[in-house]
Design a protein around this motif. Structure first.
Motif, PDB file in Angstrom:
ATOM      1  N   ALA A 146       0.832  -1.205   0.000  1.00 44.99           N
ATOM      2  CA  ALA A 146       0.000   0.000   0.000  1.00 44.99           C
ATOM      3  C   ALA A 146       0.865   1.253   0.000  1.00 44.99           C
ATOM      4  N   CYS A 147       1.985   1.217   0.708  1.00 48.75           N
ATOM      5  CA  CYS A 147       2.916   2.357   0.687  1.00 48.75           C
ATOM      6  C   CYS A 147       3.423   2.589  -0.741  1.00 48.75           C
ATOM      7  N   VAL A 148       3.763   1.497  -1.415  1.00 52.57           N
ATOM      8  CA  VAL A 148       4.244   1.596  -2.794  1.00 52.57           C
ATOM      9  C   VAL A 148       3.145   2.118  -3.706  1.00 52.57           C
ATOM     10  N   LEU A 149       1.942   1.592  -3.554  1.00 59.27           N
ATOM     11  CA  LEU A 149       0.839   1.993  -4.421  1.00 59.27           C
ATOM     12  C   LEU A 149       0.547   3.481  -4.292  1.00 59.27           C
ATOM     13  N   ARG A 150       0.669   4.022  -3.095  1.00 59.87           N
ATOM     14  CA  ARG A 150       0.433   5.468  -2.941  1.00 59.87           C
ATOM     15  C   ARG A 150       1.458   6.274  -3.734  1.00 59.87           C
ATOM     16  N   GLY A 151       2.723   5.817  -3.720  1.00 56.04           N
ATOM     17  CA  GLY A 151       3.741   6.486  -4.520  1.00 56.04           C
ATOM     18  C   GLY A 151       3.462   6.374  -6.005  1.00 56.04           C
ATOM     19  N   VAL A 152       2.975   5.204  -6.436  1.00 62.78           N
ATOM     20  CA  VAL A 152       2.618   5.016  -7.843  1.00 62.78           C
ATOM     21  C   VAL A 152       1.483   5.965  -8.221  1.00 62.78           C
ATOM     22  N   ASP A 153       0.497   6.090  -7.355  1.00 61.55           N
ATOM     23  CA  ASP A 153      -0.591   7.035  -7.611  1.00 61.55           C
ATOM     24  C   ASP A 153      -0.074   8.460  -7.710  1.00 61.55           C
ATOM     25  N   ARG A 154       0.810   8.823  -6.797  1.00 56.40           N
ATOM     26  CA  ARG A 154       1.321  10.200  -6.781  1.00 56.40           C
ATOM     27  C   ARG A 154       2.192  10.499  -7.994  1.00 56.40           C
ATOM     28  N   ALA A 155       2.718   9.457  -8.647  1.00 60.00           N
ATOM     29  CA  ALA A 155       3.519   9.676  -9.854  1.00 60.00           C
ATOM     30  C   ALA A 155       2.665  10.109 -11.030  1.00 60.00           C
ATOM     31  N   GLY A 156       1.338   9.923 -10.930  1.00 64.51           N
ATOM     32  CA  GLY A 156       0.436  10.408 -11.971  1.00 64.51           C
ATOM     33  C   GLY A 156       0.605   9.743 -13.315  1.00 64.51           C
ATOM     34  N   LEU A 157       0.935   8.466 -13.324  1.00 61.67           N
ATOM     35  CA  LEU A 157       1.113   7.767 -14.596  1.00 61.67           C
ATOM     36  C   LEU A 157      -0.222   7.622 -15.313  1.00 61.67           C
ATOM     37  N   THR A 158      -0.252   7.956 -16.586  1.00 61.95           N
ATOM     38  CA  THR A 158      -1.486   7.878 -17.384  1.00 61.95           C
ATOM     39  C   THR A 158      -1.180   7.288 -18.750  1.00 61.95           C
TER      40      THR A 158
END
Length: 632
Positions: A146-158
């Motif tokens: 979950a910690c990793v997923l939050r960073g992935v979300d914050r990276a804004g990959l689209t």
């Protein structure tokens, strides 16, 4: 109940603690599984943290008592340790992990405990029941993933096929790889990692490419639009940060995930961010929302982190999850050495081998079997002139023995290369270096002790390989030796090496020795603050304490100055070895090869070095010999 708590020297110890009582809305669970996280290791390495803390937060447990409507005895649950309050402005704005109450540990006393109290806020927001089809190991990754997923979300990959770089292929770097692949099946993922074995693991886990960090910028620049859409830094530090900026395309994002020291700073070119509109983003932890999404991904089969688990140990062996040569193990665990090497650096320094090439004018020729001391003094400075070559102001160290070939620098080649005695097995000859350190300790102790050796009562604290060498040496001088160690099999070895008495225990247990247990010579061979403290407190009037085991940088020792003064005690720092002690060590090995050979309990090839170090840390072997060419 039993808990694994932190010690002052950065390790874990098993201890008894009272069972926690639960309140309304809380639950009590018995531990089923708890992962050892990089955050736990970071906290263990933090010399400023007080001892006695129960770490562990990747918890799976089974409810045995509940005062919460949502949980019943028998429920198997995953129990993250942090939870936001849910009502403050930060929580309402979606920044739950920065909530002032988020850092509170809601697991009492912590994950490395037989029983754990789940506080009410955790029960209400983060604790989730687990279906029978989900393994304990997979469930334990809900919190870190979950910690990793939050960073992935914050990276804004689209969009499709995002281009991503992950710096570091340790456990969290590989977890980033798995979470990214679960979130973006078509992502192009590049791993930057200096260790070839880890690069191989990364490709096996699904990375499109794994390169050495030195090749990262060129690899990233070869991609469309000049770099990655996002770079995730799981290594930390200035070098990794510089790489992350260089590998990111204009408009891309750098996500800082790795822990940093309290005073850590990085510098960067402002225009690399400003003119190229890059973003630098912090990613600290996972909120309840990310935890739920990760659990769904696991249950759907999109994410399986269980291959990351390589070792499984019971709670009473927690310290093994967190001591080869003690120095090499300390370098491995602490990430460096205060005097012998500067990182990044190869390591390993107990050396014997065969000369394959020699420069003109050297004393050795091709085919010579040699033993190499791991340093060379200048022979000219004041310490050298006073026979204190180990304190030479121009001392040249030799490291890098964990390799197929080792280049011996000129100074070492001239002064510190010795012929390997005929008939002396290489695994025994390689012990000349640690034995030389023990010989130096013996010489220093007897030089500071006013009486004859036969009248000295000696305490050796710690019965690892060096402790056993010290016992053997002092026994050879007909001193009465007591050995102290918490492991029965090591005390058995101590008796075989000449200890007249043995005591089961560790430094730091109890209130110290009684007056009748005081010693004329007391030697710490553990390299812990507790060991040093016991060595000093064990002294008789006129006694000598040899502080032989190297402690972490910054370790402090509190002494009773009045006692040291009025009882004329001597505290003796002992470090490294001298040329004469190295020669004496070789002579002793020739005279007792079987005794010292028994210290080597395993032999492994070079590509299994990490396994060898782990065997030493887990105290499953006194010493492990590494043979780069096992068939030779």
């Amino acid at each position: 109940m039993k808990v694994a708590r932190t010690t002052a020297d950065g390790n874990l110890e098993l201890a008894e603690a009272p069972e926690p009582a639960i309140k309304t809305g809380e639950a009590l669970i018995e531990l089923v599984y708890c992962g050892l996280c990089g955050t736990d290791l970071y906290k263990l390495a933090d010399a400023g943290r007080p001892p006695g803390e129960v770490l562990g937060h990747e918890v799976v447990g089974r409810v045995i008592e509940s005062r919460a409507d949502s949980l019943r005895p028998g429920d198997r649950v995953v129990a993250p340790h942090h939870a936001p309050c849910g009502v403050c402005r930060l929580c309402r704005s979606g920044a739950e992990t920065t909530c002032p109450r988020f850092p509170e540990n809601l697991l009492d006393p912590g994950g490395f405990s037989e029983l754990i109290r789940l506080r009410r806020r955790a029960v209400e927001t983060t604790v989730r029941k687990l279906p029978a089809r989900l393994s304990d190991e997979a469930a334990a990754f809900v919190e870190p993933a979950a910690c990793v997923l939050r960073g992935v979300d914050r990276a804004g990959l689209t969009g499709t096929a995002p281009r991503v770089v992950v710096i570091g292929a340790g456990s969290m770097g590989l977890l980033h790889l798995l979470v990214l692949r679960a979130s973006f099946r078509d992502a192009n993922i590049l791993i930057a990692e200096p260790d070839p074995a880890r690069r191989s693991t990364a490709t096996r886990f699904g990375a499109d490419e794994a390169v050495h960090p030195d090749s990262l910028v060129a690899s990233a620049a070869g991609r469309p639009h000049g770099g990655a859409d996002a770079v995730f830094d799981t290594a930390g530090g200035q070098a990794a940060f510089d790489l992350a900026l260089q590998a990111t395309r204009p408009g891309g994002r750098v996500v800082l995930f790795a822990h940093a020291a309290h005073d850590a700073r990085v510098t960067f070119d402002i225009n690399a961010v400003f003119k190229s509109e890059r973003q630098v983003i912090g990613a600290y932890s996972g909120s309840p929302a990310e935890q739920k999404r990760v659990l769904d991904m696991v249950l759907d089969g999109a994410l399986d982190s269980s291959p990351l688990v390589t070792h499984r140990l019971p709670l009473d062996r927690a310290a093994e999850a967190v001591d080869l040569c003690g120095t090499d193990v300390k370098v491995y665990r602490r990430g460096g050495h205060p005097t012998m090497l500067a990182l990044p650096s190869p390591f390993g320094h107990e050396v014997t081998g065969t000369v394959v090439r020699a420069a003109a004018g050297t004393l050795r020729t091709e085919g010579d079997a040699v033993v190499v001391a791991n340093s060379a003094s200048c022979g000219k400075c004041q310490p050298c002139r006073h026979k204190r070559e180990n304190l030479c102001r121009n001392l040249v160290y030799l490291n890098g023995a964990f390799a197929d070939y080792l280049l011996i620098p000129e100074a070492v080649a001239k002064r510190s290369v010795h012929p390997r005695p005929a008939g002396l097995e290489p695994v025994v000859a390689a012990m000349a270096e640690p034995l030389a350190c023990a010989v130096h300790c013996l010489e220093r102790c007897l030089g500071a002790w006013s009486g004859p050796p036969t009248e000295a009562r000696t305490l050796v604290i710690g019965c690892g390989p060096l402790g056993l060498m010290l016992i053997d040496l002092f026994h050879s001088m007909r001193t009465h030796v007591r050995a102290l160690d918490p492991h029965r099999h090591r005390l058995e070895a101590a008796r075989s090496f000449g200890a007249a008495e043995t005591r089961l225990g560790r430094a730091g247990d109890g209130d110290g020795p009684a007056a009748e247990d005081s010693f004329d010579l007391s030697i710490d061979a553990t390299g812990t603050s507790a060991g040093w403290d016991l060595a000093v407190r064990s002294l008789a009037p006129g006694g000598v304490a040899a502080l032989f085991g190297g402690c972490r940088p910054g370790t402090e020792l509190v002494i009773d100055a009045e006692r040291v003064h009025y009882q004329e005690q001597t505290l003796l720092g002992v470090y490294h070895h001298r040329p004469s002690s190295f020669r004496a060590a070789l002579d002793r090995l020739i005279g007792a090869p079987e005794r010292y050979g028994a210290l080597v309990e395993r032999e492994l090839p070079l590509d299994r070095l990490t396994e060898a170090l782990d065997l030493m840390i887990g105290r499953q072997a006194l010493k492990v010999a590494i043979r780069p060419h096992p068939n030779e």
